[in-house]
Write an enzyme that holds these catalytic residues in place. Structure first.
Site, short mmCIF file in Angstrom:
data_model
loop_
_atom_site.label_atom_id
_atom_site.label_comp_id
_atom_site.label_asym_id
_atom_site.label_seq_id
_atom_site.Cartn_x
_atom_site.Cartn_y
_atom_site.Cartn_z
N ASN A 9 -5.84 -2.61 -6.32
CA ASN A 9 -5.63 -2.15 -7.05
C ASN A 9 -3.40 -2.34 -6.81
O ASN A 9 -3.02 -1.53 -6.06
CB ASN A 9 -5.98 -0.75 -6.77
CG ASN A 9 -5.25 0.47 -7.73
OD1 ASN A 9 -4.52 0.01 -8.50
ND2 ASN A 9 -5.22 1.35 -6.52
N TRP A 10 -3.26 -3.08 -8.52
CA TRP A 10 -1.57 -3.52 -8.51
C TRP A 10 -0.20 -1.59 -8.69
O TRP A 10 0.54 -1.20 -8.98
CB TRP A 10 -1.47 -3.92 -9.27
CG TRP A 10 -1.82 -5.46 -8.79
CD1 TRP A 10 -2.67 -5.39 -7.90
CD2 TRP A 10 -2.10 -6.82 -9.52
NE1 TRP A 10 -2.60 -7.06 -7.36
CE2 TRP A 10 -2.58 -7.89 -8.68
CE3 TRP A 10 -1.70 -7.34 -10.73
CZ2 TRP A 10 -2.71 -9.10 -9.38
CZ3 TRP A 10 -1.61 -7.58 -11.14
CH2 TRP A 10 -2.58 -9.89 -10.44
N LYS A 11 -2.03 -0.35 -8.70
CA LYS A 11 -0.79 0.28 -9.47
C LYS A 11 -0.35 0.59 -11.04
O LYS A 11 0.24 -0.90 -11.38
CB LYS A 11 -0.11 1.27 -8.07
CG LYS A 11 -1.47 1.47 -7.41
CD LYS A 11 -1.34 2.40 -5.73
CE LYS A 11 -2.04 2.50 -4.99
NZ LYS A 11 -2.18 3.08 -3.76
N HIS A 95 -9.47 7.52 -8.89
CA HIS A 95 -8.84 6.97 -7.47
C HIS A 95 -7.67 8.31 -6.94
O HIS A 95 -7.29 9.37 -7.58
CB HIS A 95 -7.16 6.20 -8.50
CG HIS A 95 -6.70 5.58 -6.83
ND1 HIS A 95 -5.00 6.35 -6.34
CD2 HIS A 95 -6.40 4.60 -5.95
CE1 HIS A 95 -4.66 5.93 -5.74
NE2 HIS A 95 -5.57 4.73 -5.24
N GLU A 97 -4.66 9.27 -7.01
CA GLU A 97 -3.29 9.49 -7.75
C GLU A 97 -3.21 9.73 -8.51
O GLU A 97 -2.70 11.00 -9.47
CB GLU A 97 -2.68 7.87 -7.61
CG GLU A 97 -1.81 7.65 -5.70
CD GLU A 97 -1.84 6.61 -5.66
OE1 GLU A 97 -2.00 5.59 -6.95
OE2 GLU A 97 -1.71 6.18 -5.31
N GLU A 167 -11.32 6.60 0.36
CA GLU A 167 -10.05 5.79 0.59
C GLU A 167 -9.66 7.27 1.24
O GLU A 167 -9.17 8.40 -0.17
CB GLU A 167 -9.37 5.62 -0.76
CG GLU A 167 -9.82 4.86 -1.04
CD GLU A 167 -8.38 3.65 -1.90
OE1 GLU A 167 -7.96 2.46 -1.72
OE2 GLU A 167 -7.82 4.33 -2.67
N GLY A 173 -0.92 3.85 1.52
CA GLY A 173 0.77 3.63 1.14
C GLY A 173 1.56 4.14 2.25
O GLY A 173 3.31 4.30 2.35
N SER A 213 -4.32 1.68 3.39
CA SER A 213 -3.19 0.73 4.43
C SER A 213 -3.92 -0.37 4.63
O SER A 213 -3.64 -0.89 6.11
CB SER A 213 -2.38 1.42 5.09
OG SER A 213 -1.42 2.52 5.18
N GLY A 234 -3.88 -1.68 -2.15
CA GLY A 234 -2.91 -1.64 -2.82
C GLY A 234 -1.77 -1.85 -1.76
O GLY A 234 -1.49 -3.44 -3.12
N GLY A 235 -0.64 -1.65 -1.45
CA GLY A 235 0.21 -2.32 -0.92
C GLY A 235 0.55 -3.86 -0.73
O GLY A 235 0.87 -4.76 -1.39
P1 13P Z 1 -2.29 1.76 -0.02
O1 13P Z 1 -2.99 -0.23 0.39
O2 13P Z 1 -1.08 1.02 -0.33
O3 13P Z 1 -2.48 2.47 0.82
O4 13P Z 1 -3.12 1.56 -1.25
C1 13P Z 1 -4.42 1.92 -1.15
C2 13P Z 1 -5.16 2.51 -2.05
O5 13P Z 1 -5.10 3.62 -3.01
C3 13P Z 1 -5.90 1.38 -3.30
O6 13P Z 1 -6.39 2.44 -3.89
#
Ligand code: 13P
Length: 256
Positions: A9-11, A95, A97, A167, A173, A213, A234-235
């Site tokens: 997920n590149w956000k 999600h 966010e 999640e 993050g 994470s 994510g990251g």
């Molecule tokens: P991180 O891997 O950066 O913690 O993010 C997780 C995430 O929100 C994937 O959708």
């Protein structure tokens, strides 16, 4: 058996040009991967160039959000048929966010899940508790309610084919990962709930990911657990090296 799934997920990262460079490299270095399904979720403007660069490869495409209506006067929104046309097979919905910053709730997510299925998109439905909820011992209650509401009204065979991502909000993050045992416990609870609500076939087939994470060095332990069928990353999905590290660790976990 459930095929392991790793979703990047590149956000709100990567311009179309950066996304194009990334997938060109990813395609090359993962060409021999067979036992893990790989999906990337770029921003909307990057979907088309990424679709074209992935043509003929096994890497799938996901969008990060969607409206539930097929079209209409909804400025700034993107409709399901636009995503299928742009080559998406999956769409991430609910999600944390989106819930935290854009006011999405379970009722919204439920409408989106139904719309995605109607248009042939596979929803990746995100659930997870906040830190305060975890500390108050409410994890199971919160996650149960999210799953019940987000999947309300669906048929068992629809649920069998979708993806749920657990999640925990406090792990996103932050560098704080749920322990493999804790993540397994929640994922197992979700599967049990799916069994109660939608039947044994749906429970056995639905893929339940963990996100928060995830890194190359914690992937194997997480994915070796029986009810963790992959990861929503994510990251660590933003660099080819760390993303492929996660894919390799998933392969090594040897689940099919
Ligand atoms: P991180 O891997 O950066 O913690 O993010 C997780 C995430 O929100 C994937 O959708």
């Amino acid at each position: 058996m459930r095929r392991p799934l790793i979703v990047g997920n590149w956000k709100m990262y990567k311009t179309p040009a950066e996304a194009a460079a990334f997938v060109t490299q990813l395609r090359e270095v993962t060409a021999a991967v067979q036992d893990v399904e790989i999906v990337v979720a770029p921003s909307f403007p990057a979907l088309l160039p990424v679709r074209d660069l992935l043509a003929g490869s096994a890497i799938g495409l996901a969008a990060q959000n969607m409206h539930w209506e097929p079209e209409g006067a909804f400025t700034g929104e993107v409709a399901p048929p636009m995503l299928t046309d742009a080559g998406c097979r999956y769409v991430i919905l609910g999600h944390s966010e989106r819930r935290q910053y854009f006011g999405e709730n379970d009722a919204f997510v439920n409408r989106k899940v139904r719309a995605a299925l109607e248009h042939g998109l596979i929803p990746i439905v995100c659930v997870g508790e906040s830190l305060a909820e975890r500390e108050a011992g409410l994890t199971e209650k919160v996650v149960t309610s999210q799953v019940e509401q987000c999947l309300a009204g669906l048929a068992g065979d629809a649920v069998a084919n979708l993806v749920i991502a657990y999640e925990p909000v406090w792990a996103i993050g932050t560098g704080r990962t749920a322990s493999p045992a804790d993540a397994q416990e929640v994922n197992a609870r979700i599967r049990e709930l799916v069994r109660d609500l939608f039947g044994a076939d749906a429970a056995d087939r639905v893929r339940i990911l963990y996100g928060g994470s995830v890194k190359p060095d914690n992937t194997r332990e997480l994915i070796s657990r029986p009810d963790i069928d992959g990861a929503l990353v994510g990251g660590a999905s933003l660099q080819v090296e760390s993303f492929t590290g996660i894919i390799r660790a998933c392969e090594e976990a040897g689940k099919r």
